[in-house]
Motif scaffolding. Sequence first.
Motif, PDB file in Angstrom:
ATOM      1  N   THR A   1     -43.578  27.126  19.381  1.00  0.00           N
ATOM      2  CA  THR A   1     -42.389  26.983  18.536  1.00  0.00           C
ATOM      3  C   THR A   1     -42.420  25.649  17.809  1.00  0.00           C
ATOM      4  O   THR A   1     -42.082  25.569  16.621  1.00  0.00           O
ATOM      5  N   GLN A   2     -42.860  24.611  18.489  1.00  0.00           N
ATOM      6  CA  GLN A   2     -42.995  23.281  17.882  1.00  0.00           C
ATOM      7  C   GLN A   2     -43.911  23.354  16.663  1.00  0.00           C
ATOM      8  O   GLN A   2     -43.600  22.821  15.598  1.00  0.00           O
TER       9      GLN A   2
ATOM     10  N   VAL B   1     -32.688  22.524  15.603  1.00  0.00           N
ATOM     11  CA  VAL B   1     -32.542  21.828  14.328  1.00  0.00           C
ATOM     12  C   VAL B   1     -32.714  20.324  14.496  1.00  0.00           C
ATOM     13  O   VAL B   1     -33.253  19.666  13.601  1.00  0.00           O
ATOM     14  N   ASP B   2     -32.316  19.766  15.621  1.00  0.00           N
ATOM     15  CA  ASP B   2     -32.504  18.327  15.859  1.00  0.00           C
ATOM     16  C   ASP B   2     -33.985  17.970  15.863  1.00  0.00           C
ATOM     17  O   ASP B   2     -34.377  16.921  15.337  1.00  0.00           O
ATOM     18  N   ARG B   3     -34.797  18.852  16.420  1.00  0.00           N
ATOM     19  CA  ARG B   3     -36.247  18.601  16.432  1.00  0.00           C
ATOM     20  C   ARG B   3     -36.828  18.723  15.030  1.00  0.00           C
ATOM     21  O   ARG B   3     -37.698  17.954  14.643  1.00  0.00           O
ATOM     22  N   VAL B   4     -36.328  19.681  14.258  1.00  0.00           N
ATOM     23  CA  VAL B   4     -36.782  19.833  12.871  1.00  0.00           C
ATOM     24  C   VAL B   4     -36.408  18.588  12.062  1.00  0.00           C
ATOM     25  O   VAL B   4     -37.185  18.124  11.230  1.00  0.00           O
ATOM     26  N   VAL B   5     -35.232  18.037  12.319  1.00  0.00           N
ATOM     27  CA  VAL B   5     -34.822  16.785  11.655  1.00  0.00           C
ATOM     28  C   VAL B   5     -35.822  15.680  11.990  1.00  0.00           C
ATOM     29  O   VAL B   5     -36.245  14.931  11.102  1.00  0.00           O
ATOM     30  N   ASP B   6     -36.202  15.563  13.265  1.00  0.00           N
ATOM     31  CA  ASP B   6     -37.187  14.544  13.658  1.00  0.00           C
ATOM     32  C   ASP B   6     -38.519  14.754  12.933  1.00  0.00           C
ATOM     33  O   ASP B   6     -39.120  13.806  12.423  1.00  0.00           O
ATOM     34  N   ILE B   7     -38.988  16.004  12.887  1.00  0.00           N
ATOM     35  CA  ILE B   7     -40.264  16.322  12.242  1.00  0.00           C
ATOM     36  C   ILE B   7     -40.192  16.016  10.750  1.00  0.00           C
ATOM     37  O   ILE B   7     -41.104  15.412  10.183  1.00  0.00           O
ATOM     38  N   ALA B   8     -39.109  16.439  10.116  1.00  0.00           N
ATOM     39  CA  ALA B   8     -38.951  16.231   8.673  1.00  0.00           C
ATOM     40  C   ALA B   8     -38.847  14.744   8.344  1.00  0.00           C
ATOM     41  O   ALA B   8     -39.447  14.270   7.367  1.00  0.00           O
ATOM     42  N   THR B   9     -38.105  13.998   9.141  1.00  0.00           N
ATOM     43  CA  THR B   9     -37.976  12.563   8.932  1.00  0.00           C
ATOM     44  C   THR B   9     -39.332  11.877   9.030  1.00  0.00           C
ATOM     45  O   THR B   9     -39.686  11.034   8.201  1.00  0.00           O
ATOM     46  N   ALA B  10     -40.122  12.269  10.034  1.00  0.00           N
ATOM     47  CA  ALA B  10     -41.457  11.693  10.199  1.00  0.00           C
ATOM     48  C   ALA B  10     -42.366  12.070   9.030  1.00  0.00           C
ATOM     49  O   ALA B  10     -43.157  11.242   8.568  1.00  0.00           O
ATOM     50  N   CYS B  11     -42.242  13.277   8.522  1.00  0.00           N
ATOM     51  CA  CYS B  11     -43.070  13.720   7.395  1.00  0.00           C
ATOM     52  C   CYS B  11     -42.732  12.933   6.131  1.00  0.00           C
ATOM     53  O   CYS B  11     -43.631  12.470   5.416  1.00  0.00           O
TER      54      CYS B  11
ATOM     55  N   LEU C   1     -41.613  11.766  -4.289  1.00  0.00           N
ATOM     56  CA  LEU C   1     -40.693  11.296  -3.247  1.00  0.00           C
ATOM     57  C   LEU C   1     -39.243  11.247  -3.711  1.00  0.00           C
ATOM     58  O   LEU C   1     -38.339  11.151  -2.887  1.00  0.00           O
ATOM     59  N   GLU C   2     -39.019  11.317  -5.021  1.00  0.00           N
ATOM     60  CA  GLU C   2     -37.642  11.328  -5.526  1.00  0.00           C
ATOM     61  C   GLU C   2     -36.886  12.559  -5.042  1.00  0.00           C
ATOM     62  O   GLU C   2     -35.675  12.513  -4.862  1.00  0.00           O
ATOM     63  N   THR C   3     -37.593  13.665  -4.839  1.00  0.00           N
ATOM     64  CA  THR C   3     -36.930  14.900  -4.409  1.00  0.00           C
ATOM     65  C   THR C   3     -37.346  15.342  -3.008  1.00  0.00           C
ATOM     66  O   THR C   3     -36.766  16.275  -2.465  1.00  0.00           O
ATOM     67  N   PHE C   4     -38.339  14.719  -2.411  1.00  0.00           N
ATOM     68  CA  PHE C   4     -38.800  15.084  -1.074  1.00  0.00           C
ATOM     69  C   PHE C   4     -38.024  14.267  -0.054  1.00  0.00           C
ATOM     70  O   PHE C   4     -38.350  13.123   0.240  1.00  0.00           O
ATOM     71  N   SER C   5     -36.980  14.869   0.487  1.00  0.00           N
ATOM     72  CA  SER C   5     -36.090  14.169   1.412  1.00  0.00           C
ATOM     73  C   SER C   5     -35.740  15.082   2.583  1.00  0.00           C
ATOM     74  O   SER C   5     -36.022  16.280   2.559  1.00  0.00           O
ATOM     75  N   LEU C   6     -35.110  14.509   3.577  1.00  0.00           N
ATOM     76  CA  LEU C   6     -34.665  15.284   4.732  1.00  0.00           C
ATOM     77  C   LEU C   6     -33.779  16.442   4.292  1.00  0.00           C
ATOM     78  O   LEU C   6     -33.967  17.586   4.713  1.00  0.00           O
ATOM     79  N   GLU C   7     -32.817  16.166   3.437  1.00  0.00           N
ATOM     80  CA  GLU C   7     -31.888  17.199   2.981  1.00  0.00           C
ATOM     81  C   GLU C   7     -32.608  18.300   2.230  1.00  0.00           C
ATOM     82  O   GLU C   7     -32.325  19.489   2.415  1.00  0.00           O
ATOM     83  N   SER C   8     -33.553  17.918   1.393  1.00  0.00           N
ATOM     84  CA  SER C   8     -34.325  18.903   0.645  1.00  0.00           C
ATOM     85  C   SER C   8     -35.135  19.788   1.583  1.00  0.00           C
ATOM     86  O   SER C   8     -35.181  21.016   1.418  1.00  0.00           O
ATOM     87  N   ILE C   9     -35.770  19.185   2.559  1.00  0.00           N
ATOM     88  CA  ILE C   9     -36.586  19.950   3.510  1.00  0.00           C
ATOM     89  C   ILE C   9     -35.717  20.942   4.274  1.00  0.00           C
ATOM     90  O   ILE C   9     -36.037  22.128   4.364  1.00  0.00           O
ATOM     91  N   LEU C  10     -34.601  20.458   4.812  1.00  0.00           N
ATOM     92  CA  LEU C  10     -33.745  21.345   5.594  1.00  0.00           C
ATOM     93  C   LEU C  10     -33.175  22.489   4.758  1.00  0.00           C
ATOM     94  O   LEU C  10     -33.005  23.608   5.250  1.00  0.00           O
ATOM     95  N   SER C  11     -32.904  22.217   3.488  1.00  0.00           N
ATOM     96  CA  SER C  11     -32.313  23.263   2.639  1.00  0.00           C
ATOM     97  C   SER C  11     -33.341  24.291   2.180  1.00  0.00           C
ATOM     98  O   SER C  11     -32.963  25.298   1.584  1.00  0.00           O
ATOM     99  N   HIS C  12     -34.615  24.069   2.492  1.00  0.00           N
ATOM    100  CA  HIS C  12     -35.645  25.031   2.102  1.00  0.00           C
ATOM    101  C   HIS C  12     -36.334  25.671   3.308  1.00  0.00           C
ATOM    102  O   HIS C  12     -37.437  26.201   3.197  1.00  0.00           O
ATOM    103  N   ILE C  13     -35.660  25.605   4.454  1.00  0.00           N
ATOM    104  CA  ILE C  13     -36.065  26.387   5.623  1.00  0.00           C
ATOM    105  C   ILE C  13     -34.976  27.434   5.807  1.00  0.00           C
ATOM    106  O   ILE C  13     -33.842  27.106   6.141  1.00  0.00           O
ATOM    107  N   TYR C  14     -35.325  28.689   5.563  1.00  0.00           N
ATOM    108  CA  TYR C  14     -34.365  29.789   5.664  1.00  0.00           C
ATOM    109  C   TYR C  14     -34.464  30.374   7.070  1.00  0.00           C
ATOM    110  O   TYR C  14     -35.482  30.931   7.447  1.00  0.00           O
ATOM    111  N   TYR C  15     -33.380  30.227   7.822  1.00  0.00           N
ATOM    112  CA  TYR C  15     -33.367  30.558   9.245  1.00  0.00           C
ATOM    113  C   TYR C  15     -32.660  31.889   9.469  1.00  0.00           C
ATOM    114  O   TYR C  15     -31.561  32.119   8.953  1.00  0.00           O
ATOM    115  N   PHE C  16     -33.306  32.756  10.241  1.00  0.00           N
ATOM    116  CA  PHE C  16     -32.725  34.039  10.626  1.00  0.00           C
ATOM    117  C   PHE C  16     -32.832  34.177  12.138  1.00  0.00           C
ATOM    118  O   PHE C  16     -33.931  34.080  12.688  1.00  0.00           O
ATOM    119  N   ARG C  17     -31.705  34.396  12.787  1.00  0.00           N
ATOM    120  CA  ARG C  17     -31.681  34.583  14.249  1.00  0.00           C
ATOM    121  C   ARG C  17     -31.557  36.071  14.527  1.00  0.00           C
ATOM    122  O   ARG C  17     -30.587  36.706  14.115  1.00  0.00           O
TER     123      ARG C  17
END
Length: 191
Positions: A84-85, A118-128, A148-164
């Motif tokens: 999963t990681q 999602v907290d782990r994804v935030v960590d991964i995205a921040t590191a990236c 880098l002007e558009t590559f941000s944590l918020e941008s990354i999270l908003s482009h992961i479409y999650y389905f449970r």
Amino acid sequence: EIGISKEEALEALQVVRQECHGDAARTAGGSGATRKCTALELLEEEQAQGFIITFCSALDNILGGGVQLTKITEICGAPGVGKTQLCMQLAVDVQIPESFGGVAGEAVFIDTEGSFMVDRVVDIATACVRHCRLIAEAHQEEDHLKALETFSLESILSHIYYFRCRDYIELLAQVYLLPDFLSEHSKVRVI
């Protein structure tokens, strides 16, 4: 669980799909003929698709440059080894800008176990993002700084479409409706 057979579930999904598509599905495909092409054309398409880089040179080398797009990559192993990681990592890495060697795509994450953190994804995205900033600072290339002007944590999270999906019926429905979602989200490069 809900007392219907697999056949009944498939029939219900077909009705949903027809409702979603209306007559467009029947008229857009015409005769429904399959696409014909040569082996050379397939090779050229594969080479043009590229790879999802991970910034882990050992993993990228083992995979021949990264996770190949347009291919199924099976990730298997015992519980707790990081499957999963790795999937969460790929959902972030697929978004790495092209100027850094990425594909600037988007991701669909279908979670059947409730293990998406999602907290782990935030960590991964921040590191990236931090890693890309270090590369940009070291190379001082204009295309890196612009990306880098558009590559941000918020941008990354908003482009992961999650389905449970909590059961077989929900998973079957999601997979069945996935082509419609992908037609509306053409930048998705990993599922």
